[in-house]
Design an enzyme around this catalytic site. Structure first.
Site, PDB file in Angstrom:
ATOM      1  N   ASN A 101       0.831  -1.199   0.000  1.00 15.55           N
ATOM      2  CA  ASN A 101       0.000   0.000   0.000  1.00 15.55           C
ATOM      3  C   ASN A 101       0.870   1.255   0.000  1.00 15.55           C
ATOM      4  O   ASN A 101       1.971   1.257   0.554  1.00 15.55           O
ATOM      5  CB  ASN A 101      -0.922   0.012   1.229  1.00 15.55           C
ATOM      6  CG  ASN A 101      -1.837  -1.212   1.260  1.00 15.55           C
ATOM      7  OD1 ASN A 101      -2.057  -1.841   0.229  1.00 15.55           O
ATOM      8  ND2 ASN A 101      -2.336  -1.565   2.425  1.00 15.55           N
ATOM      9  N   VAL A 102       0.336   2.295  -0.592  1.00 20.58           N
ATOM     10  CA  VAL A 102       1.075   3.574  -0.685  1.00 20.58           C
ATOM     11  C   VAL A 102       0.405   4.646   0.180  1.00 20.58           C
ATOM     12  O   VAL A 102       0.725   5.820   0.088  1.00 20.58           O
ATOM     13  CB  VAL A 102       1.154   4.040  -2.164  1.00 20.58           C
ATOM     14  CG1 VAL A 102       1.970   3.051  -2.990  1.00 20.58           C
ATOM     15  CG2 VAL A 102      -0.243   4.224  -2.773  1.00 20.58           C
ATOM     16  N   ASP A 103      -0.553   4.200   1.049  1.00 21.75           N
ATOM     17  CA  ASP A 103      -1.366   5.181   1.788  1.00 21.75           C
ATOM     18  C   ASP A 103      -0.734   5.626   3.114  1.00 21.75           C
ATOM     19  O   ASP A 103      -1.276   6.496   3.787  1.00 21.75           O
ATOM     20  CB  ASP A 103      -2.795   4.624   2.025  1.00 21.75           C
ATOM     21  CG  ASP A 103      -2.789   3.257   2.752  1.00 21.75           C
ATOM     22  OD1 ASP A 103      -3.699   2.453   2.488  1.00 21.75           O
ATOM     23  OD2 ASP A 103      -1.879   2.999   3.567  1.00 21.75           O
ATOM     24  N   HIS A 118       5.950  -0.330  -2.541  1.00 15.26           N
ATOM     25  CA  HIS A 118       5.513   0.405  -3.743  1.00 15.26           C
ATOM     26  C   HIS A 118       5.575   1.911  -3.548  1.00 15.26           C
ATOM     27  O   HIS A 118       4.918   2.652  -4.281  1.00 15.26           O
ATOM     28  CB  HIS A 118       4.084  -0.018  -4.140  1.00 15.26           C
ATOM     29  CG  HIS A 118       4.003  -1.449  -4.575  1.00 15.26           C
ATOM     30  ND1 HIS A 118       2.814  -2.135  -4.659  1.00 15.26           N
ATOM     31  CD2 HIS A 118       4.967  -2.329  -4.914  1.00 15.26           C
ATOM     32  CE1 HIS A 118       3.062  -3.384  -5.062  1.00 15.26           C
ATOM     33  NE2 HIS A 118       4.362  -3.525  -5.221  1.00 15.26           N
ATOM     34  N   CYS A 129      15.222  16.745 -11.183  1.00 10.43           N
ATOM     35  CA  CYS A 129      16.385  16.810 -10.271  1.00 10.43           C
ATOM     36  C   CYS A 129      16.353  15.721  -9.206  1.00 10.43           C
ATOM     37  O   CYS A 129      17.262  15.628  -8.383  1.00 10.43           O
ATOM     38  CB  CYS A 129      16.462  18.203  -9.616  1.00 10.43           C
ATOM     39  SG  CYS A 129      15.165  18.503  -8.398  1.00 10.43           S
ATOM     40  N   THR A 187      -4.403  -9.043   0.465  1.00  6.97           N
ATOM     41  CA  THR A 187      -3.800  -8.903  -0.863  1.00  6.97           C
ATOM     42  C   THR A 187      -4.302 -10.018  -1.774  1.00  6.97           C
ATOM     43  O   THR A 187      -4.519 -11.141  -1.341  1.00  6.97           O
ATOM     44  CB  THR A 187      -2.261  -8.906  -0.811  1.00  6.97           C
ATOM     45  OG1 THR A 187      -1.750  -8.746  -2.150  1.00  6.97           O
ATOM     46  CG2 THR A 187      -1.696 -10.176  -0.214  1.00  6.97           C
ATOM     47  N   ALA A 230      -9.885  -8.167   7.875  1.00  7.24           N
ATOM     48  CA  ALA A 230      -8.640  -8.125   8.664  1.00  7.24           C
ATOM     49  C   ALA A 230      -8.856  -7.536  10.054  1.00  7.24           C
ATOM     50  O   ALA A 230      -8.342  -8.060  11.051  1.00  7.24           O
ATOM     51  CB  ALA A 230      -7.610  -7.294   7.897  1.00  7.24           C
TER      52      ALA A 230
HETATM   53  N1  APR Z   1      -9.800  -7.504   5.007  1.00  5.47           N
HETATM   54  C1  APR Z   1      -8.903  -8.295   4.356  1.00  5.47           C
HETATM   55  N2  APR Z   1      -8.847  -8.414   3.009  1.00  5.47           N
HETATM   56  C2  APR Z   1      -9.751  -7.707   2.290  1.00  5.47           C
HETATM   57  C3  APR Z   1     -10.725  -6.873   2.893  1.00  5.47           C
HETATM   58  C4  APR Z   1     -10.725  -6.782   4.309  1.00  5.47           C
HETATM   59  N3  APR Z   1     -11.617  -6.016   4.973  1.00  5.47           N
HETATM   60  N4  APR Z   1     -11.478  -6.311   1.896  1.00  5.47           N
HETATM   61  C5  APR Z   1     -10.986  -6.774   0.729  1.00  5.47           C
HETATM   62  N5  APR Z   1      -9.952  -7.616   0.955  1.00  5.47           N
HETATM   63  C6  APR Z   1      -9.108  -8.329  -0.003  1.00  5.47           C
HETATM   64  C7  APR Z   1      -9.770  -8.658  -1.330  1.00  5.47           C
HETATM   65  O1  APR Z   1     -10.472  -9.877  -1.232  1.00  5.47           O
HETATM   66  C8  APR Z   1      -8.552  -8.766  -2.255  1.00  5.47           C
HETATM   67  O2  APR Z   1      -8.056 -10.091  -2.285  1.00  5.47           O
HETATM   68  O3  APR Z   1      -8.038  -7.463  -0.333  1.00  5.47           O
HETATM   69  C9  APR Z   1      -7.506  -7.874  -1.591  1.00  5.47           C
HETATM   70  C10 APR Z   1      -7.197  -6.625  -2.387  1.00  5.47           C
HETATM   71  O4  APR Z   1      -6.562  -7.030  -3.579  1.00  5.47           O
HETATM   72  P1  APR Z   1      -6.047  -5.913  -4.595  1.00  5.47           P
HETATM   73  O5  APR Z   1      -7.096  -4.868  -4.778  1.00  5.47           O
HETATM   74  O6  APR Z   1      -5.507  -6.626  -5.779  1.00  5.47           O
HETATM   75  O7  APR Z   1      -4.877  -5.182  -3.809  1.00  5.47           O
HETATM   76  P2  APR Z   1      -3.356  -5.640  -3.695  1.00  5.47           P
HETATM   77  O8  APR Z   1      -3.242  -7.112  -3.608  1.00  5.47           O
HETATM   78  O9  APR Z   1      -2.761  -4.838  -2.605  1.00  5.47           O
HETATM   79  O10 APR Z   1      -2.749  -5.141  -5.109  1.00  5.47           O
HETATM   80  C11 APR Z   1      -1.356  -5.246  -5.263  1.00  5.47           C
HETATM   81  O11 APR Z   1      -1.556  -4.061  -7.365  1.00  5.47           O
HETATM   82  O12 APR Z   1      -2.464  -2.353  -8.583  1.00  5.47           O
HETATM   83  C12 APR Z   1      -1.324  -2.768  -7.919  1.00  5.47           C
HETATM   84  O13 APR Z   1       0.314  -1.421  -6.930  1.00  5.47           O
HETATM   85  C13 APR Z   1      -0.998  -1.846  -6.771  1.00  5.47           C
HETATM   86  O14 APR Z   1      -0.133  -2.376  -4.585  1.00  5.47           O
HETATM   87  C14 APR Z   1      -1.120  -2.736  -5.537  1.00  5.47           C
HETATM   88  C15 APR Z   1      -0.879  -4.108  -6.112  1.00  5.47           C
END
Ligand code: APR
Length: 242
Positions: A101-103, A118, A129, A187, A230
Site C-alpha cells: 500500500n502507498v497510503d 511500492h 532533479c 492482498t 482483517a
Molecule cells: N480484510 C482483508 N482483506 C480484504 C478486505 C478486508 N476487509 N477487503 C478486501 N480484501 C481483499 C480482497 O479480497 C482482495 O483479495 O483485499 C484484496 C485486495 O486485492 P487488490 O485490490 O488486488 O490489492 P493488492 O493485492 O494490494 O494489489 C497489489 O496491485 O495495482 C497494484 O500497486 C498496486 O499495490 C497494488 C498491487
C-alpha cells in the site's frame, strides 16, 4: 483447536512473525481496493494511469487521478487492522510489516518496522532533479512543479513496469527469509514481486496465514486461512493475546 486459537498459539511461539499487507487492509477505512468488487481497476485501466508511459503521455490526467486518491488517503486515518497490527508489533509479536500500500496508514497507526514496497502517495519526486518531498496534503496544482528546478513532479510510487526501490525490496526479502510465521493480509497475490514473498517464506519453513474474505493464489500455500475482514481477525487475536 479452532483456527483463531491456532493463530494465537502460533504468534506466541513464533520468533519472527512478519506481515505482508495489501489494499484490503485499507478497504475498511473506505480506500478502494484495486481488484475484486468495486476495485479501482474495474473503473480505470492501470495502463492509462499507473505506468510511466501514461504519465508522460498525459501528466495532467494521471495527476488528476492521483490527486483524487490523495484526497481519499489524507482524509482517512488508520483502521482497526492497521491499529491492531501496530499493537501486535509493540507487544513484540510482529517484527515487520511489508506493505504494497502507498497510503502510509501503517506508519500513522504506529507500526515502526514498515517496508513500503511500492512507495508512498504522500510523497512526490522530481522527474528532473530527483528532489523528494513529503506532502502535507493533496497536491493543489495539477501537474505539480518542483520548487527547486521547475521540473514535473510525480507521485513517489512504483508504477507497472518499474523496478521496486532496491532498499525496500532487499529489506522485504531479508524479513521474509527470517520469518517463521508469515501473515498475508488483504492482498490478491496478483502483483509480483510482492506476491512471491509468501511462497519464499513457506519454502524457508514459515507457517503462512491468509487473512482475506476471498480466496487467492496464496490460499493453497497457507496453513491457516481466515475468510474474514482483517480488522475483525486482528482484533480477536490481539484481545486473546493481551
Ligand atoms: N480484510 C482483508 N482483506 C480484504 C478486505 C478486508 N476487509 N477487503 C478486501 N480484501 C481483499 C480482497 O479480497 C482482495 O483479495 O483485499 C484484496 C485486495 O486485492 P487488490 O485490490 O488486488 O490489492 P493488492 O493485492 O494490494 O494489489 C497489489 O496491485 O495495482 C497494484 O500497486 C498496486 O499495490 C497494488 C498491487
Amino acid at each position: 483447536m479452532g483456527p483463531l486459537n491456532r493463530l494465537v498459539g502460533a504468534l506466541r511461539e513464533a520468533s519472527h512473525c512478519v506481515a505482508l499487507t495489501g489494499a484490503g487492509i485499507s478497504a475498511e477505512v473506505g480506500i478502494p481496493t484495486f481488484r475484486g468488487s468495486g476495485g479501482l481497476w474495474e473503473r480505470h485501466r492501470p495502463e492509462e494511469l499507473a505506468t510511466p508511459e501514461a504519465f508522460w503521455r498525459d501528466p495532467e490526467k494521471v495527476w488528476r487521478w492521483y490527486a483524487w486518491r490523495q484526497e481519499l488517503v489524507f482524509s482517512r486515518g488508520p483502521g482497526p487492522a492497521h491499529t491492531y497490527l501496530a499493537r501486535l508489533e509493540e507487544a513484540g509479536y510482529v517484527k515487520a510489516v511489508i506493505t504494497q500500500n502507498v497510503d502510509g496508514l501503517h506508519i500513522l497507526a504506529g507500526s515502526r518496522n514498515v517496508v513500503e514496497l511500492h512507495g508512498s502517495i504522500r510523497r512526490v519526486r522530481c522527474t528532473r532533479c530527483g528532489h523528494r518531498e513529503e506532502l502535507a496534503g493533496p497536491v493543489r496544482e495539477v501537474p505539480p512543479r518542483c520548487a527547486r528546478c521547475g521540473g514535473l513532479l510525480r507521485p513517489d510510487v512504483v508504477w507497472f513496469g518499474e523496478e521496486l526501490p532496491r532498499d525496500a525490496l532487499s529489506r522485504a526479502l531479508e524479513e521474509t527469509e527470517k520469518s517463521d510465521l508469515f501473515l498475508v493480509i488483504g492482498t490478491s497475490g496478483a502483483v509480483y514481486p510482492a506476491a512471491a514473498l509468501p511462497a519464499l517464506a513457506a519454502r524457508r519453513g514459515a507457517v503462512v496465514v491468509e487473512i482475506n474474505p476471498e480466496e487467492t493464489p496464496i490460499t493453497r500455500i497457507a496453513s491457516m486461512v481466515f475468510r474474514a475482514p482483517a480488522g475483525e481477525v486482528l482484533r480477536a487475536v490481539y484481545e486473546e493475546l493481551s
